[in-house]
Design an enzyme around this catalytic site. Structure first.
Site, mmCIF file in Angstrom:
data_model
loop_
_atom_site.group_PDB
_atom_site.id
_atom_site.type_symbol
_atom_site.label_atom_id
_atom_site.label_comp_id
_atom_site.label_asym_id
_atom_site.label_seq_id
_atom_site.Cartn_x
_atom_site.Cartn_y
_atom_site.Cartn_z
ATOM 1 N N LYS A 116 58.566 4.892 -3.353
ATOM 2 C CA LYS A 116 57.498 4.508 -4.278
ATOM 3 C C LYS A 116 58.073 3.780 -5.489
ATOM 4 O O LYS A 116 57.488 2.823 -5.996
ATOM 5 C CB LYS A 116 56.725 5.746 -4.723
ATOM 6 C CG LYS A 116 55.895 6.404 -3.640
ATOM 7 C CD LYS A 116 55.139 7.571 -4.210
ATOM 8 C CE LYS A 116 54.228 8.224 -3.177
ATOM 9 N NZ LYS A 116 54.988 8.907 -2.118
ATOM 10 N N GLU A 200 54.066 8.063 -13.571
ATOM 11 C CA GLU A 200 53.164 6.969 -13.898
ATOM 12 C C GLU A 200 51.942 7.499 -14.644
ATOM 13 O O GLU A 200 51.539 8.652 -14.478
ATOM 14 C CB GLU A 200 52.736 6.200 -12.648
ATOM 15 C CG GLU A 200 51.942 6.976 -11.647
ATOM 16 C CD GLU A 200 51.586 6.130 -10.427
ATOM 17 O OE1 GLU A 200 50.520 6.379 -9.842
ATOM 18 O OE2 GLU A 200 52.360 5.232 -10.061
ATOM 19 N N ARG A 292 54.339 2.953 7.602
ATOM 20 C CA ARG A 292 54.025 3.645 8.854
ATOM 21 C C ARG A 292 52.539 3.507 9.131
ATOM 22 O O ARG A 292 51.792 2.946 8.323
ATOM 23 C CB ARG A 292 54.376 5.130 8.726
ATOM 24 C CG ARG A 292 53.690 5.803 7.526
ATOM 25 C CD ARG A 292 53.921 7.289 7.495
ATOM 26 N NE ARG A 292 53.485 7.895 6.246
ATOM 27 C CZ ARG A 292 52.239 8.251 5.963
ATOM 28 N NH1 ARG A 292 51.283 8.014 6.847
ATOM 29 N NH2 ARG A 292 51.931 8.809 4.813
#
Length: 676
Positions: A116, A200, A292
């Site tokens: 990420k 974040e 994926r």
């Protein structure tokens, strides 16, 4: 195309890949843990091999063992499914180094997108809007705390190599940061083998919209439109749909182009998902990229008419994408929900145990079921407790929602508790029906979606009683037929006794407690008394799963969710489940004159395991003084952590489990000194 592939996963995704491969004439090889020896993916594959113990670290996370099986059995490719090693760049590289095809992106692409943190930095460099945060490599808790304070609260801690809502925490105050960080890192380490996190800023009331992307080895990259996943509980998706009612055509195009740009920037190959947070003002921010196939991929398949697993296999074999961007056509509306073995009324506590009963709707052009279990299988404590995915499709969203409600009404699960009633409330909630739900709505208003323990609905109770009365009559008749005197008057189950009118009394246990009814009559005509009220039931007929009757002159119809063989069989169904199309009532018949002991919370002198699991950490020692509500132990089950807290203030006198121990449900783990 491949002749044989190995599937490095379990459950419904393994079964899903097996079905597509078989249709394409490809042989399949399954791997399994000791806990999955009798699992459906093992039974459905052409070959299957055990690779270790029940915990993921002992089996499905052992890349070397998986590759060795692939080599030994002659497989040409490995499909990673989702979860486990599906986003592990080292595993993808090892598969390629072994001369096998990895059915997914390269390890190089994963390192850029699978993390990420790395993906966010890449998007920022490409001028894609990102949420302010910290993605650095310095993971010292003190440094992370300082970064969090600089970003500001509310703030989200996220596992950098995670997915599926695991390893995520919202922190609203600086004082809460370090405890949440420790828990998040530990959960990420146990689930994904890595504990790096990113920080974040938390966007209030966002929509969660993801774009399905696909690339091939010929330089082509396209998207297959969006899925909205805004209905979430603790970052776990509970309802996914396509298309999103929130997006305008302009916003859909902009997000699709941004997703394809990200795929092209790193030469992305195979299936991937670019996830965005979309604010109420329509501004979208890059969130993460999943390298994926996603659990919710069926909704995209239904609205596009494409088999994404087939696409994966063809692309991995070196073939170009089957379609261009201009050829992607979206039609109708699809919705997916996930049936879990969990107890919503106990904080969605994951469940385990044998599926004594599993009834799902018949599949057709409008209803699809993806499942890795059948009736009689066991949901274990070692893996995600998902039982099945229920996906519906129709011409538009209102019709799809109607299909969903009807399909859920046909579902019934016995054994471990399930979330069926929760999903039924969800499918009817105004925020879902209107398409206004945001990612935090469920957590803010969870009580609106929960079954209520109020007084039992009269019509449902009467229907359940009639179903039980008819079942008793059929059981008595069946026994009489098999006896030496089938014409005996005792073969009539009408409650008749010498000197007074026939009366039968029934008792049930339900969510609202014990319920008693008294009935006169037989053969479909009854007078039923309950709670001081008398009701006339006429013309009751139970045909298959359908019960039709007249209640006080009103004609009604109900579904009775029972085995067809139970009606008229030698033994009665151990529970009664009736549904009126909008609500269900589940009752357990009990002996009429059994004395029910009042449930008590005990003495409050012990902490017990709420379910089978593994002890992660013990936070108290013998002799310690603890406060009421203080965390004393953490256990892990179903890939999630459960915090166990002291029931009252007191002194610890005994600890019966240590970190790493496996414990059974209801086992006493910690004892406090008796009061007084």
């Amino acid at each position: 195309m491949f002749d044989k592939i190995l599937i490095a996963n379990r459950g419904e995704i393994a079964c899903r890949v097996i079905r597509t491969a078989r249709r394409l004439g490809i042989r399949t090889v399954a791997v399994y843990s000791q806990a999955d020896a009798d699992a459906q993916h093992v039974r459905q594959a052409d070959e299957a091999y055990c690779i270790g113990g029940p915990r993921p670290q002992e089996s499905y996370l052992r890349g070397d063992a998986i590759i060795e099986v692939a080599r030994n059995c002659g497989a040409q490719a490995i499909h990673p499914g989702y979860g486990f090693l599906s986003e592990n760049a080292d595993f993808a590289d090892a598969v390629a180094a072994a001369g096998l095809a990895f059915i997914g992106p390269s390890g190089t692409s994963m390192r850029k997108m699978g993390s990420k943190a790395g993906a966010k930095e890449l998007m920022q460099a490409a001028n894609v809007p990102v949420v302010p945060g910290y993605t650095g490599a310095d993971q010292d808790p003190t440094h992370l705390h300082a970064q969090a304070d600089a970003i500001g609260y509310p703030l989200m801690i996220k596992a950098a190599h995670g997915g599926g809502g695991k390893g995520m925490r919202i922190v609203r105050d600086s004082d809460e940061f370090l405890a949440n960080l420790e828990s998040c890192q530990r959960e990420a380490r146990n689930a994904f083998g890595r504990d790096r996190v990113l920080l974040e800023r938390y966007v209030e009331r966002p929509r969660h919209i993801e774009i399905q992307v696909f690339g091939d080895t010929h330089g082509n990259a396209i998207h297959l439109n969006e899925r909205e996943c805004s209905a979430q509980r603790r970052y776990q998706k509970v309802l996914e749909e396509s298309p999103s009612v929130f997006l305008t055509p302009e916003l859909r195009q902009a997000m699709g182009e941004a997703a394809v740009m990200a795929a092209r920037a790193i030469d992305y190959v195979n299936a991937g998902t670019v996830e965005f947070i979309v604010g109420q003002d329509g501004r979208f921010y890059f969130m993460e990229i999943n390298t994926r196939l996603q659990v919710e991929h069926p909704v995209t398949e239904l609205v596009t008419g494409q088999d994404l697993v087939e696409w994966q296999l063809r692309v991995a074999a070196g073939q170009p994408l089957p379609l261009t961007q201009a050829q992607i056509v979206q039609r109708g509306h699809a919705i997916e929900v996930r049936l879990y073995a969990e107890d919503p009324e106990a904080g969605f506590l994951p469940g385990s145990g044998k599926l004594e009963r599993l009834r799902l709707p018949a599949t057709d052009a409008h209803v699809r079921i993806d499942s890795g279990v059948v009736e009689g299988d066991t949901v274990t404590i070692f893996y995600d407790p998902m039982i099945a995915k229920l996906i519906v499709f129709d011409a538009d969203r209102p019709k799809a929602l109607a299909r969903l409600r009807d399909a859920l009404a046909q579902c019934d699960i016995a054994g471990p508790k399930s979330n069926i009633e929760f999903l039924e409330h969800l499918a009817r909630h105004p925020a879902v029906v209107a398409g206004t739900i945001d990612t935090g709505y469920l957590d803010r208003h969870l009580d609106e979606f929960m079954p209520q323990a109020h007084a039992t609905d009269s019509d449902l109770l009467l229907a359940a009683s009639v179903a039980q009365l008819i079942a008793q009559e059929r059981t008595t008749a069946a026994r009489a037929t098999a006896s030496s005197d089938p014409g005996s008057p005792w073969a009539i189950a009408d409650g008749w006794r010498l000197g007074h009118g026939g009366r039968r009394s029934l008792a049930f246990l339900g969510r609202a407690g014990r319920v008693e009814v008294h009935a006169h009559g037989s053969g479909g005509d009854y007078r039923i008394e309950h709670d001081g009220q008398r009701h006339e039931i006429l013309g009751a007929r139970l045909e298959g799963a359908g019960l039709s009757l007249r209640i006080d002159g009103r004609a009604r119809r109900f579904d009775v969710l029972a085995d067809d063989t139970a009606i008229g069989a030698a033994t009665a169904e151990p529970r009664v489940v009736v549904h009126d199309g909008a609500r269900r009532l589940r009752l357990e018949p009990v002996a009429m004159y059994r004395h029910e002991q009042a449930a008590t919370a005990g003495t409050g002198d012990k902490v017990v395991a709420p379910m089978p699991g593994r002890v992660v950490v013990v936070r108290a020692a013998v002799g310690d003084g603890v406060e009421s509500g203080q965390e004393v132990m953490v256990i892990e089950a179903m890939k999630m952590e459960l915090s166990l807290k002291a029931p009252r203030a007191g002194t610890v006198t005994e600890i019966r489990a240590a970190a790493g121990d496996f414990v059974e449900a209801d086992a006493a783990l910690l004892l406090l000194a008796s009061e007084g």
